[in-house]
Design a protein around this motif. Structure first.
Motif, mmCIF file in Angstrom:
data_model
loop_
_atom_site.group_PDB
_atom_site.id
_atom_site.type_symbol
_atom_site.label_atom_id
_atom_site.label_comp_id
_atom_site.label_asym_id
_atom_site.label_seq_id
_atom_site.Cartn_x
_atom_site.Cartn_y
_atom_site.Cartn_z
ATOM 1 N N SER A 220 11.699 11.005 -6.270
ATOM 2 C CA SER A 220 10.631 10.021 -6.105
ATOM 3 C C SER A 220 9.933 10.171 -4.757
ATOM 4 N N PHE A 221 10.716 10.501 -3.744
ATOM 5 C CA PHE A 221 10.143 10.685 -2.413
ATOM 6 C C PHE A 221 9.043 11.750 -2.445
ATOM 7 N N PHE A 222 9.367 12.896 -3.053
ATOM 8 C CA PHE A 222 8.366 13.967 -3.105
ATOM 9 C C PHE A 222 7.227 13.631 -4.063
ATOM 10 N N ALA A 223 7.521 12.866 -5.118
ATOM 11 C CA ALA A 223 6.444 12.431 -6.013
ATOM 12 C C ALA A 223 5.472 11.548 -5.234
ATOM 13 N N GLY A 224 6.014 10.680 -4.375
ATOM 14 C CA GLY A 224 5.173 9.813 -3.557
ATOM 15 C C GLY A 224 4.302 10.613 -2.610
ATOM 16 N N ILE A 225 4.887 11.629 -1.992
ATOM 17 C CA ILE A 225 4.107 12.482 -1.097
ATOM 18 C C ILE A 225 3.033 13.230 -1.890
ATOM 19 N N GLY A 226 3.418 13.706 -3.086
ATOM 20 C CA GLY A 226 2.433 14.369 -3.949
ATOM 21 C C GLY A 226 1.279 13.423 -4.256
ATOM 22 N N GLY A 227 1.603 12.161 -4.507
ATOM 23 C CA GLY A 227 0.562 11.168 -4.751
ATOM 24 C C GLY A 227 -0.349 10.996 -3.542
ATOM 25 N N GLY A 228 0.271 10.993 -2.361
ATOM 26 C CA GLY A 228 -0.506 10.867 -1.127
ATOM 27 C C GLY A 228 -1.476 12.029 -0.954
ATOM 28 N N LEU A 229 -1.008 13.228 -1.227
ATOM 29 C CA LEU A 229 -1.870 14.412 -1.119
ATOM 30 C C LEU A 229 -3.036 14.307 -2.102
ATOM 31 N N PHE A 230 -2.702 13.860 -3.310
ATOM 32 C CA PHE A 230 -3.706 13.712 -4.366
ATOM 33 C C PHE A 230 -4.782 12.704 -3.953
ATOM 34 N N ALA A 231 -4.329 11.519 -3.489
ATOM 35 C CA ALA A 231 -5.266 10.452 -3.118
ATOM 36 C C ALA A 231 -6.211 10.909 -2.007
ATOM 37 N N HIS A 232 -5.664 11.602 -1.015
ATOM 38 C CA HIS A 232 -6.477 11.994 0.126
ATOM 39 C C HIS A 232 -7.299 13.243 -0.149
ATOM 40 N N PHE A 233 -7.119 13.797 -1.326
ATOM 41 C CA PHE A 233 -7.992 14.916 -1.695
ATOM 42 C C PHE A 233 -9.167 14.429 -2.553
ATOM 43 N N ILE A 234 -8.870 13.667 -3.623
ATOM 44 C CA ILE A 234 -9.987 13.264 -4.484
ATOM 45 C C ILE A 234 -10.742 12.049 -3.929
ATOM 46 N N GLN A 235 -10.171 11.383 -2.932
ATOM 47 C CA GLN A 235 -10.839 10.328 -2.164
ATOM 48 C C GLN A 235 -11.206 9.069 -2.933
ATOM 49 N N TYR A 236 -10.858 9.018 -4.188
ATOM 50 C CA TYR A 236 -11.108 7.774 -4.926
ATOM 51 C C TYR A 236 -10.058 7.667 -6.019
ATOM 52 N N ILE A 237 -9.162 6.712 -5.886
ATOM 53 C CA ILE A 237 -8.086 6.625 -6.889
ATOM 54 C C ILE A 237 -8.210 5.334 -7.693
ATOM 55 N N THR A 238 -7.897 5.433 -8.959
ATOM 56 C CA THR A 238 -7.831 4.255 -9.828
ATOM 57 C C THR A 238 -6.467 4.263 -10.500
ATOM 58 N N PRO A 239 -6.042 3.124 -11.031
ATOM 59 C CA PRO A 239 -4.726 3.093 -11.701
ATOM 60 C C PRO A 239 -4.649 4.091 -12.850
ATOM 61 N N ASP A 240 -5.801 4.443 -13.425
ATOM 62 C CA ASP A 240 -5.782 5.363 -14.568
ATOM 63 C C ASP A 240 -5.376 6.787 -14.191
ATOM 64 N N ASN A 241 -5.339 7.095 -12.916
ATOM 65 C CA ASN A 241 -4.857 8.416 -12.498
ATOM 66 C C ASN A 241 -3.353 8.556 -12.734
ATOM 67 N N PHE A 242 -2.666 7.417 -12.895
ATOM 68 C CA PHE A 242 -1.201 7.465 -12.903
ATOM 69 C C PHE A 242 -0.603 6.872 -14.173
ATOM 70 N N THR A 243 -1.235 7.133 -15.304
ATOM 71 C CA THR A 243 -0.689 6.659 -16.580
ATOM 72 C C THR A 243 0.484 7.538 -16.984
ATOM 73 N N PHE A 244 1.157 7.145 -18.053
ATOM 74 C CA PHE A 244 2.318 7.943 -18.471
ATOM 75 C C PHE A 244 1.889 9.309 -19.004
ATOM 76 N N LEU A 245 0.580 9.458 -19.310
ATOM 77 C CA LEU A 245 0.106 10.794 -19.729
ATOM 78 C C LEU A 245 0.297 11.804 -18.598
ATOM 79 N N LYS A 246 0.081 11.321 -17.371
ATOM 80 C CA LYS A 246 0.297 12.188 -16.208
ATOM 81 C C LYS A 246 1.791 12.537 -16.113
#
Lengths: 325, 255
Positions: A220-246
């Motif tokens: 989970s720790f690395f998943a959280g960091i992965g999320g951080g990298l993702f957020a700071h790259f696409i610069q706009y996050i919505t809850p739909d980025n993190f559905t169970f499809l992902k």
């Protein structure tokens, strides 16, 4: 050669590569960044699903926690004096990622302790449900500090651009290094023992619940960091980025790569990030072809691309077989 | 100080009494056989001792301490280790790694040490490898070190299980039908090995076995279970002459 040295060499190579990323077409650059993030996500999920044998379907939930918490941290810091101009934004990003990772790890601990008593399908359902809970919570959170909107509910959350090629692949490298080191130690054999036979593992003194929770928290720790990298790259996050499809997308990478083979999973993360993009010219048939390719791959290699073999052993065997003929 | 002590142990599953009011003592270097017809409750006794089941009544004491409410991994940490009737080796691992699992809960280098590879990590890994190699050598299995454990012949798999159990440095070793599936030569070797183990490692051994010649040849003391009740206890000679045992179990073996 000791692994530290190999990883140091690869890191030096990454620094070299990062100097030319500015010249790459932005579209290809985006795909490359997503490859890096997916490698981190898949490698960390592989620790839980592949090595410890606990089927989690909630990895995107932890990614979401990391993405939002790190975005809150960086937004707060950049508006309170520690902006991107301070040392090229490195301290902000480092703090944001660390906070995001720790928040995800804590969530992992809170989810893991009760749910890791469950087995197989039940665990999958609980983690899936948890993924949705996280998403719904995010959807309903919205607050302001000093007039700046945070989280933004379903509307979305604008995040400062802080990710870079070096951050993304540097973190991927750290994730690989950590998981490989952990698994290839005597202590780490406990994770594999839990996967192979829980009863026997317990009889040998392995505290199975503790090992499961630890795998879950580190993953989970690395998943959280992965999320951080993702957020700071696409610069706009919505809850739909993190559905169970992902979550399922990442699980497919782990299964296709071969549960419990770090290098197979890396290869699968690369393949499965490129494939949907490469198939864009088929427009509406894209997802059909993508699914068909997955089915064919799974039929051809049910044990995954690499099975549970390590990279070197995989090629050593090929070579030995070729020499025999 | 006694080793293992079972005091009025009763294990019920619903209406079925698998073990009824069992009392037994195993001395610190005892070599005891547990025999009985199929379904007599032998494996249940093992499962009660190792914490897989918690007894319905009674108490299990080891080295003077009650261990009845402990979990299997805690009981192992207290010095009781076991093998399984239906071999339970770790499928995805080599022989070496199967045994290495026994050291996983006993290393000084846990997560941080393993991640950063500092704090004597390599030194400890080398020590573990040496211990495993020594055990493999003792069992004449050095040549199988890097093979997949489940690809070995049946008899070797059983021996790997014994090594894996020994690697946890137990004071009491429970062997559940160690000779099952072995040929006569392997059985004779196993008998010698079990005695050697006890003498070399100074441990107590409790073994379940169906092969009478093996039990009679190797054990110093024998307990006989029938329908979960202990019907006899004594030296092999006493057991082979015991009327109840002959009726229940040995009937045709002893003329």
């Amino acid at each position: 050669m000791r692994p530290q040295l190999i990883f140091a060499l690869i890191f030096a190579g990454l620094i070299g590569l990062s100097l030319v990323t500015g010249k790459i077409d932005p579209y290809y650059y985006t795909v490359i960044i997503f490859i890096g993030i997916n490698i981190t996500m898949a490698t960390s999920l592989n620790l839980i699903n592949g090595f410890t044998g606990q089927f989690s379907l909630g990895h995107a939930g932890f990614m979401g926690v990391g993405a939002y918490v790190s975005a809150i941290a960086s937004t707060f810091l950049t508006t309170h004096g520690l902006g991107t101009e301070v040392m090229g934004g490195v301290p902000v990003m480092a703090i944001a990622l660390l906070v995001g990772g720790l928040a995800a790890a804590l969530t992992g601990l809170a989810v893991g302790i009760p749910s890791l008593r469950l087995k197989g399908d039940y665990l999958a359902i609980v983690t899936l449900g948890f993924n949705e809970i996280i998403r719904v919570i995010i959807q309903n959170v919205d607050f302001k500090i000093d007039g700046i909107s945070y989280v933004g509910g379903a509307r979305g959350f604008a995040v400062p651009q802080l990710s870079s090629f070096l951050w993304v692949f540097g973190i991927a490298l750290v994730a690989i290094y950590f998981v490989e080191n952990l698994i290839n130690s005597t202590y780490g054999r406990g994770f594999l023992a839990v996967r192979d036979d829980e009863v026997a593992a317990e009889a040998m003194g392995v505290h199975t619940t503790r090992f499961k929770v630890r795998a879950f928290v580190i993953g989970s720790f690395f998943a959280g960091i992965g999320g951080g990298l993702f957020a700071h790259f696409i610069q706009y996050i919505t809850p739909d980025n993190f559905t169970f499809l992902k979550s399922i997308e990442i699980v497919v990478m782990v299964i296709l790569g071969g549960m419990g083979s770090t290098y197979g999973v890396i290869l699968a993360a690369i393949l499965l990030t490129i494939m949907p993009e490469a198939l864009r010219e088929f427009s509406e048939y894209r997802m059909i072809i993508y699914s068909l390719m997955l089915i064919v791959l799974m039929i051809a290699r049910p044990q995954g691309l690499f099975g549970s073999e390590t990279f070197t052993r995989f090629f050593a065997k090929r070579k030995a077989a070729a020499n025999k003929v | 100080m006694t080793g293992l002590e079972l005091q009025h142990v009763t294990m019920r599953f619903g209406g079925l009494t698998a073990v009824g009011d069992l009392n037994a003592v195993i001395e610190p270097t005892g070599l005891v056989g547990l025999i009985g017809p199929n379904g007599a409750g032998k494996t249940t006794v093992f499962n009660v001792i190792t914490g897989v089941y918690s007894p319905t009544q009674g108490d299990v004491k080891f080295l003077g301490k009650s261990i009845k409410s402990l979990k299997p991994n805690e009981i192992n940490q207290h010095g009781i280790s076991r093998t399984f009737q239906n071999i339970r080796l770790f499928r995805g691992m080599s022989v070496f790694d199967n045994i290495r699992v026994s050291y996983a809960p006993r290393t000084n280098n846990k997560i941080i040490g393993s991640l950063l590879r500092m704090g004597g990590f390599y030194k400890e890994e080398k020590e573990v490898a040496m211990k495993i190699d020594r055990l493999l050598e003792f069992f004449n299995l050095s040549h199988t070190r890097d093979e997949q454990a489940i690809s070995l012949p049946y008899g070797d798999q059983r021996r790997v299980e014994i090594i894996r159990a020994l690697a946890t440095s137990p004071k009491l070793l429970l062997l559940d039908e160690p000779a099952a599936g072995m040929n006569p030569t392997e059985k004779v070797n196993l008998m010698k090995l079990i005695r050697q183990l006890r003498d070399e490692f100074k441990i107590a051994i409790l073994l379940i076995e169906h092969d009478m010649s093996l039990v009679m040849g190797v054990c110093e003391q024998i307990m006989v279970l029938d329908y979960g009740v202990k019907i006899a206890e004594g030296t092999p000679k006493q057991i082979s002459e015991n009327k109840h045992v002959i009726e229940a179990y040995l009937g045709e073996v002893v003329e």
